[in-house]
Design a protein around this motif. Structure first.
Motif, short mmCIF file in Angstrom:
data_model
loop_
_atom_site.label_atom_id
_atom_site.label_comp_id
_atom_site.label_asym_id
_atom_site.label_seq_id
_atom_site.Cartn_x
_atom_site.Cartn_y
_atom_site.Cartn_z
N VAL A 253 0.37 -0.89 -0.07
CA VAL A 253 -0.33 0.01 0.20
C VAL A 253 0.68 1.28 0.12
N LEU A 254 2.07 0.93 1.18
CA LEU A 254 3.17 2.74 0.79
C LEU A 254 3.17 2.68 -0.69
N ALA A 255 4.03 1.33 -1.17
CA ALA A 255 4.25 1.57 -2.63
C ALA A 255 3.15 2.24 -3.71
N ALA A 256 2.04 1.66 -3.11
CA ALA A 256 1.35 2.76 -4.28
C ALA A 256 1.04 3.72 -3.85
N LEU A 257 1.35 4.49 -3.22
CA LEU A 257 0.49 5.63 -2.52
C LEU A 257 2.14 6.56 -2.99
N LYS A 258 3.38 5.96 -2.90
CA LYS A 258 4.46 6.36 -4.15
C LYS A 258 4.19 6.80 -5.55
N GLN A 259 3.44 5.77 -5.81
CA GLN A 259 3.09 5.64 -7.19
C GLN A 259 2.09 6.44 -7.54
N PHE A 260 1.27 6.99 -6.45
CA PHE A 260 0.32 7.99 -6.52
C PHE A 260 1.54 9.79 -6.64
N GLU A 261 1.77 9.56 -5.66
CA GLU A 261 3.11 11.19 -5.23
C GLU A 261 3.26 11.19 -6.83
N ASP A 262 4.21 10.42 -7.39
CA ASP A 262 4.84 10.41 -8.88
C ASP A 262 3.90 10.66 -10.17
N LEU A 263 2.75 9.89 -9.84
CA LEU A 263 1.76 10.97 -10.74
C LEU A 263 1.47 12.52 -10.19
N GLY A 264 1.98 12.48 -9.19
CA GLY A 264 1.22 14.14 -8.50
C GLY A 264 -0.15 14.29 -7.85
N ALA A 265 -0.59 13.65 -7.18
CA ALA A 265 -1.01 13.02 -5.85
C ALA A 265 -0.78 13.99 -5.00
N THR A 266 -1.55 14.28 -3.73
CA THR A 266 -0.34 13.59 -2.22
C THR A 266 -1.46 13.33 -1.48
N TRP A 267 -0.14 12.96 -0.48
CA TRP A 267 -1.71 12.00 0.92
C TRP A 267 -0.78 12.33 2.21
N GLU A 268 -1.50 12.08 3.14
CA GLU A 268 -1.31 12.27 4.56
C GLU A 268 -1.98 10.92 5.75
N GLU A 269 -1.42 11.11 6.87
CA GLU A 269 -2.51 10.47 7.66
C GLU A 269 -3.54 11.26 7.64
N VAL A 270 -4.38 10.11 7.87
CA VAL A 270 -5.81 10.78 8.46
C VAL A 270 -6.32 10.24 9.94
N SER A 271 -7.50 9.84 10.61
CA SER A 271 -7.94 9.34 11.01
C SER A 271 -10.02 8.35 11.00
N LEU A 272 -9.57 7.07 11.03
CA LEU A 272 -11.35 6.96 10.88
C LEU A 272 -11.42 6.78 12.83
N PRO A 273 -12.04 7.58 13.53
CA PRO A 273 -11.95 7.38 14.88
C PRO A 273 -12.70 5.58 15.51
N HIS A 274 -13.91 6.12 14.25
CA HIS A 274 -14.96 4.93 14.77
C HIS A 274 -14.65 3.21 14.78
N THR A 275 -13.24 3.23 13.49
CA THR A 275 -13.20 2.40 12.83
C THR A 275 -13.35 0.95 13.31
N GLU A 276 -12.84 0.52 14.89
CA GLU A 276 -12.71 -0.65 15.64
C GLU A 276 -14.51 -0.86 16.11
N TYR A 277 -14.82 -0.12 16.06
CA TYR A 277 -16.87 -0.30 15.96
C TYR A 277 -17.30 -1.20 15.47
N ALA A 278 -16.61 -1.17 13.71
CA ALA A 278 -17.43 -0.93 12.55
C ALA A 278 -17.94 -3.02 12.74
N VAL A 279 -17.07 -3.59 12.61
CA VAL A 279 -16.94 -5.58 12.87
C VAL A 279 -18.30 -5.62 13.39
#
Ligand code: GLN
Length: 446
Positions: A253-279
């Motif tokens: 996944v990190l390698a794919a994000l690097k590829q998106f960077e190379d294509l001119g997109a940007t990425w940052e870490e975010v949070s979806l805080p309720h993920t632990e309750y989803a299942v």
């Protein structure tokens, strides 16, 4: 060619439950004739398609991979099947799945498990495992699956192909045998992203026969595959790359994000805080809806009826005891319990509230980002038999796909590498009804 390929490969892969050879040949000849007579080519002209066996097809057996429906021949076509016919695709047959779409490995099929074409000892994922395996094995050009909590995306990831779950309401559910009606959505499984855009183009759109169908304009998905992702802002949830995620999946996944960077997109870490309750939220809601939806299978109206019942209640009891497999029974019992008076507020109502919080997590991130990217599943395909005795571990395979389903938003899985010879899937998640951006980014990446 499609039937020839099935003849060569399906004894080992077991993707199909029913073949439609005679009718398919007839349909193909008819298309040929129309073309000779100067007719126009439809969008999916002559393309061989496989249909998941919970999507009804007129006169063509539709079992949901359940003993209960082992003799059921529908009297109408689902809207998506009508639309595929209108686009001039040809239905090759019906594809194996987990019974009533409950599962993530195809091991819950009442008939036989489908195998992963990359390694026959491994599961193809599920519940649309037959749909994914048949495309990966080159038996059909594309297939339709259904996704309630990940059932298109996770098998696509395990089989190294592309799987798209559209926004809830974009594709008609009329003629899809209901599992959890507030989550179920039909979508394409294809070899690449462009094909995915073509199939979505053919099946999307408002349908008066589905009360939750959205009245939205269907954009030109194909025309927007520009290859350009410059300036796109990507959020990467820290909850999707943390504990429980296979290190090789994280690296891919990190390698794919690097590829998106190379294509001119940007990425940052975010949070979806309720993920632990989803299942937990998903299994309460999906099982509750399933217990209600599956009440229609009573031995009277559809499918197999038990022999010699003493009275009406006995008829219900015997037909349901014999017709449903163990996972389906487990979900009906869980759902009936969660909906029963006295428990409704504590479980079902609470789960509905948490579902809203999970949706708000996504809304918050989408205020500042165009897309969310992470893995489709925490690990590559596991071995057949490895998790069957452990439903909880099985349920956790869907940790990355379930939140998206609860939020009703679109997501695609595209191949992003291998671990131990087995494919890994990258999940690209978009805003509601923004399939165009999801497809454009996936297309630029692949
Ligand atoms: N694996 C999940 C389940 O068992 C999702 C199934 C689906 O999306 N149909 O419910």
């Amino acid at each position: 060619a499609s039937f020839q390929r099935i003849g060569q490969t399906d004894a080992s892969i077991q993707a199909f439950l029913t073949l439609n050879e005679e009718e398919a040949q007839k349909a193909a000849n008819e298309l040929d004739k129309q073309l000779q007579e100067g007719g126009e080519r439809g969008l999916l002209f002559g393309l061989p398609a496989g249909i998941k066996d919970n999507i009804v097809t007129e006169g063509l057996r539709t079992t949901c991979a359940s003993q209960f429906l082992s003799n059921y021949d529908p009297i109408y076509d689902a809207t998506v099947v009508k639309k595929l016919k209108a686009a001039q695709s040809v239905t090759i047959g019906k594809l194996n799945m987990d019974e009533f779409a409950m599962g993530g490995s195809n091991e819950n099929s009442s008939f036989y498990p489908t195998r992963n074409p990359w390694s026959l000892d491994h599961v193809p994922g599920g519940s649309s495992g037959g749909s994914a395996a048949s495309v990966a094995a080159g038996q059909v050009y594309f297939s339709l699956g259904s996704d309630t909590g990940g059932s298109i995306r996770q098998p696509a990831a395990y089989c190294g192909i592309v799987g798209l779950k559209p926004t809830y309401g974009l594709v008609s559910r009329f003629g899809l045998v209901a599992f959890a009606s507030s989550l179920d959505q039909i979508g394409p499984l294809t070899k690449n992203v462009e094909d995915s855009a073509y199939v979505l183009q053919a099946i999307a759109g408002y349908d008066a026969s589905d009360s939750t169908s959205a009245k939205v304009e269907v954009p030109d998905y194909i025309g927007q595959l520009s290859g350009d992702v410059k300036g796109l802002r990507i959020g990467v949830p820290k909850e999707y790359l943390g504990a429980g995620i296979d290190p090789q999946v994280r690296e891919a996944v990190l390698a794919a994000l690097k590829q998106f960077e190379d294509l001119g997109a940007t990425w940052e870490e975010v949070s979806l805080p309720h993920t632990e309750y989803a299942v937990a939220t998903y299994y309460l809601l999906a099982s509750s809806e399933a217990s209600s939806n599956l009440a229609r299978f009573d031995g009277v109206r559809y499918g197999v009826r038990a022999d010699n019942p003493d009275n009406l209640l006995e008829l219900y009891r015997k037909s349901r005891s014999q017709g449903f497999g163990p996972e389906v029974k487990r979900r009906i019992m869980l759902g009936t319990y969660a909906l029963s008076s006295g428990y409704y507020d504590a479980y079902y109502l609470k789960a509905q509230k948490v579902r809203t919080l999970i949706k708000q997590d996504f809304d918050n991130v989408f205020e500042s980002y165009d897309l969310i990217i992470g893995p489709t599943a925490p690990t590559p395909a596991f071995r057949i038999g490895e998790q069957v005795g452990d439903p909880l571990t099985m349920y956790l395979n869907d940790i990355c796909t379930i939140p998206v389903s609860l939020a009703g938003i679109p997501a695609i899985s595209v191949p992003c590498g291998f671990s131990g010879g087995l494919p890994i899937g990258l999940q690209i998640i978009g805003k509601a009804f923004d399939e165009s951006t999801v497809l454009r980014a996936a297309h630029a990446y692949e």
